[in-house]
Design a protein around this motif. Structure first.
Motif, PDB file in Angstrom:
ATOM      1  N   UNK A 499       0.829  -1.207   0.000  1.00 21.98           N
ATOM      2  CA  UNK A 499       0.000   0.000   0.000  1.00 21.98           C
ATOM      3  C   UNK A 499       0.864   1.257   0.000  1.00 21.98           C
ATOM      4  N   UNK A 500       1.044   1.842  -1.192  1.00 21.25           N
ATOM      5  CA  UNK A 500       1.711   3.137  -1.273  1.00 21.25           C
ATOM      6  C   UNK A 500       0.871   4.164  -0.518  1.00 21.25           C
ATOM      7  N   UNK A 501       1.546   5.013   0.208  1.00 20.71           N
ATOM      8  CA  UNK A 501       0.845   6.050   0.952  1.00 20.71           C
ATOM      9  C   UNK A 501       0.522   5.684   2.379  1.00 20.71           C
ATOM     10  N   UNK A 502       0.831   4.436   2.795  1.00 20.60           N
ATOM     11  CA  UNK A 502       0.582   4.021   4.166  1.00 20.60           C
ATOM     12  C   UNK A 502       1.922   3.739   4.849  1.00 20.60           C
ATOM     13  N   UNK A 503       2.113   4.327   6.028  1.00 18.56           N
ATOM     14  CA  UNK A 503       3.391   4.237   6.719  1.00 18.56           C
ATOM     15  C   UNK A 503       3.184   3.865   8.188  1.00 18.56           C
TER      16      UNK A 503
END
Length: 539
Positions: A499-503
């Motif tokens: 998931x790009x954008x989740x950190x």
């Protein structure tokens, strides 16, 4: 029980003004999540407001991201009269997160208290209890104020090579210390009669044949001096701390990182909003987070959905991981790695109580601590041991001390979805005396006793107690780490695989240990590194 809370109208007004991105929708009424407001796509949600979440909030706010911080607990502004938090010897509902008994205190464990949105939560797992903070400031409200930088030799045993210790040493540890306001115990306080316990611990280190490593503490020492002067309520000076510091002397992140974040004008902190689910945003890029709003007594005030382009998880190792484990199990984030939930460690924590010490430690021991003992000659591998001031009652105090042994071990548990109960559970499969940690730490406790007491002719003194039956040993940890481990469930900069954008920017990202010290400073420094790399496009 504390200051009046903001009204629901005030909270939603703040959300509408400060959020833009994480706009509020009435989830329960079927209106859905509102669209992003003015932010030009630079919108973020942060779940949790402890060390990692506070760093994320500040750096996002400074970079112009319209950011909402969702915090399940309430705010704890320091009352000038010194009655913000419960005390250890007279706990009330402010001590515990919706429990009817005081947490982490065997002396009051049978006392009944009202259910309230207090500051300490005990997660009772299968094999270990993990303790977490709740409130604006998260774990920083209740941690022991130890902000110790790990040694390179210990750090590099645990972390991947891509996490450059030299860079942390040059940039991120100093940055974290500067914002948190850390410093060692001053000499004038150490010399006071009330700090006899600290001096006795230093003498015990010398008798063991070691050299003390004086470490930083997250304390405003001028306010401790004010405690002694009688202008602030005694708190650190009488070993309070696990339920919060009433003098305001603890430099928790609600005194530094979070006010600076809110001062940017881009960050809104919403207390008493507990994130319960995460999914990809429908019809747009980003994420939807559903949160339950409650009051201090647990009354449900409704469900709200927040939407933003970027999501930063910082709810603590257990709760960050639990949100993702739940999302994977229920299908709202199906691309999450099977590694999510794995690698939970207790930072090598092994608590002992040394009773009948030959030296006076005092009863209401002024603290929080003073120095570490490292033993690199231990045949089982390097260990550390620290002293923690404790508020013993007069009948039990005087010659009793509390010490934390820490070791680097391979022991790891997991945070798992239980299909039969439809809930998340913590599993740590090490019966007492069986784990690598238990064996090594118990041996070291015995060696310390032999070298610091017995060889000086005191065979009955300083007897170490570490049985789980008394709440000691590896029965519990304040320092649960892992669950979304870097290099496994996320990359080395905190980006969650799939998931790009989740950190992830909290202790869940840490591989089970930071290396023979408390993890607060390392979590803060790693979060600073993650945010730098995100904001510069490197991460």
């Amino acid at each position: 029980m504390g200051s009046p809370r903001l009204s629901r109208r005030d909270l939603l007004r703040g959300a509408a003004v400060g959020l833009g991105a994480a706009a509020v929708g009435s989830f329960g009424s079927g209106s859905g999540a509102a669209a992003a407001g003015p932010g030009g796509g630079r919108t973020a949600i942060v779940i949790g407001s402890g060390f990692g979440g506070a760093v994320a909030a500040l750096r996002l706010g400074q970079a112009g991201f319209i950011t909402t911080v969702l915090e399940r607990g309430r705010r704890w502004p320091i009352d000038p009269g010194g009655n913000t938090f419960a005390t250890f010897d007279a706990p009330d509902g402010r001590a515990a997160w919706f429990s009817t008994r005081p947490p982490i205190n065997p002396l009051t464990q049978y006392q009944s208290i009202p259910r309230y949105a207090g500051v300490v939560e005990e997660i009772q797992g299968n094999g270990i209890m993990s303790v977490h903070g709740a409130g604006v400031g998260g774990g920083s409200l209740v941690f022991g104020a130890y902000t110790v930088q790990p040694r390179r030799r210990d750090f590099e045993q645990i972390f991947p090579r891509s996490i450059d210790y030299g860079e942390l040493d040059r940039v991120y540890f100093p940055r974290a210390k500067s914002v948190l306001g850390t410093s060692p115990l001053p000499a004038d306080l150490l010399a006071r009669p009330e700090y006899v316990g600290a001096r006795s611990w230093l003498a015990d280190i010398a008798d063991f044949g070691g050299t003390p490593t004086f470490h930083d503490l997250c304390v405003d020492w001028d306010l401790v001096r004010a405690e002694f002067a009688g202008t602030r309520r005694k708190s650190i000076s009488v070993a309070e701390g696990p339920y919060g510091i009433n003098s305001g002397a603890k430099n928790s992140v609600d005194h530094n990182y979070l006010p600076r974040a809110e001062a940017t004008g881009n960050v809104t902190v919403l207390p008493l909003h507990e994130a319960v689910s995460i999914r990809e945003a429908r019809g747009r890029t980003g994420f939807e987070v559903t949160a339950r709003e409650i009051d201090e007594h647990g009354t449900d005030l409704g469900m709200h959905t927040f939407v933003a382009e970027r999501l930063f998880l910082a709810a603590g190792s257990f709760h960050t991981t639990a949100l993702l484990v739940t999302a994977r199990a229920t299908g709202t984030l199906p691309r999450l790695s099977p590694e999510v939930g794995q690698g939970f460690g207790n930072n090598g924590d092994f608590l002992i109580s040394r009773v009948m010490n030959r030296r006076e430690y005092g009863s209401k021991q002024a603290g929080p601590g003073v120095a570490l003992l490292y033993d690199d000659a231990d045949p089982d591998g390097s260990v550390s041991m620290s002293w923690q001031a404790a508020p013993f009652p007069e009948i039990a105090g005087g010659h009793t001390s509390t010490n934390l042994i820490q070791a680097i071990t391979p022991d790891r548990g997991s945070i798992d979805w239980n299909h039969s109960t439809g809930s998340v559970e913590l599993n740590y499969p090490y019966p007492e005396g069986v784990s690598d940690l238990d064996v090594r730490a118990a041996r070291f406790a015995g060696r310390f006793h032999d070298r610091a007491d017995v060889r000086y002719g005191y065979p009955a003194n300083g007897v170490p107690v570490h049985t789980r039956l008394a709440g000691f040993g590896s029965a519990a940890t304040y320092h649960g780490l892992g669950g979304v481990v870097m290099g496994r469930a996320a990359d080395h900069d905190g980006r969650v695989h799939g998931y790009d954008g989740m950190y992830v920017v909290d202790g869940a990202l840490i591989p089970g240990s930071v290396g023979l010290v408390n993890p607060s400073l390392t979590i803060t420094a790693i979060a600073e590194r993650c945010m730098d790399r995100f904001l510069t496009g490197k991460g």
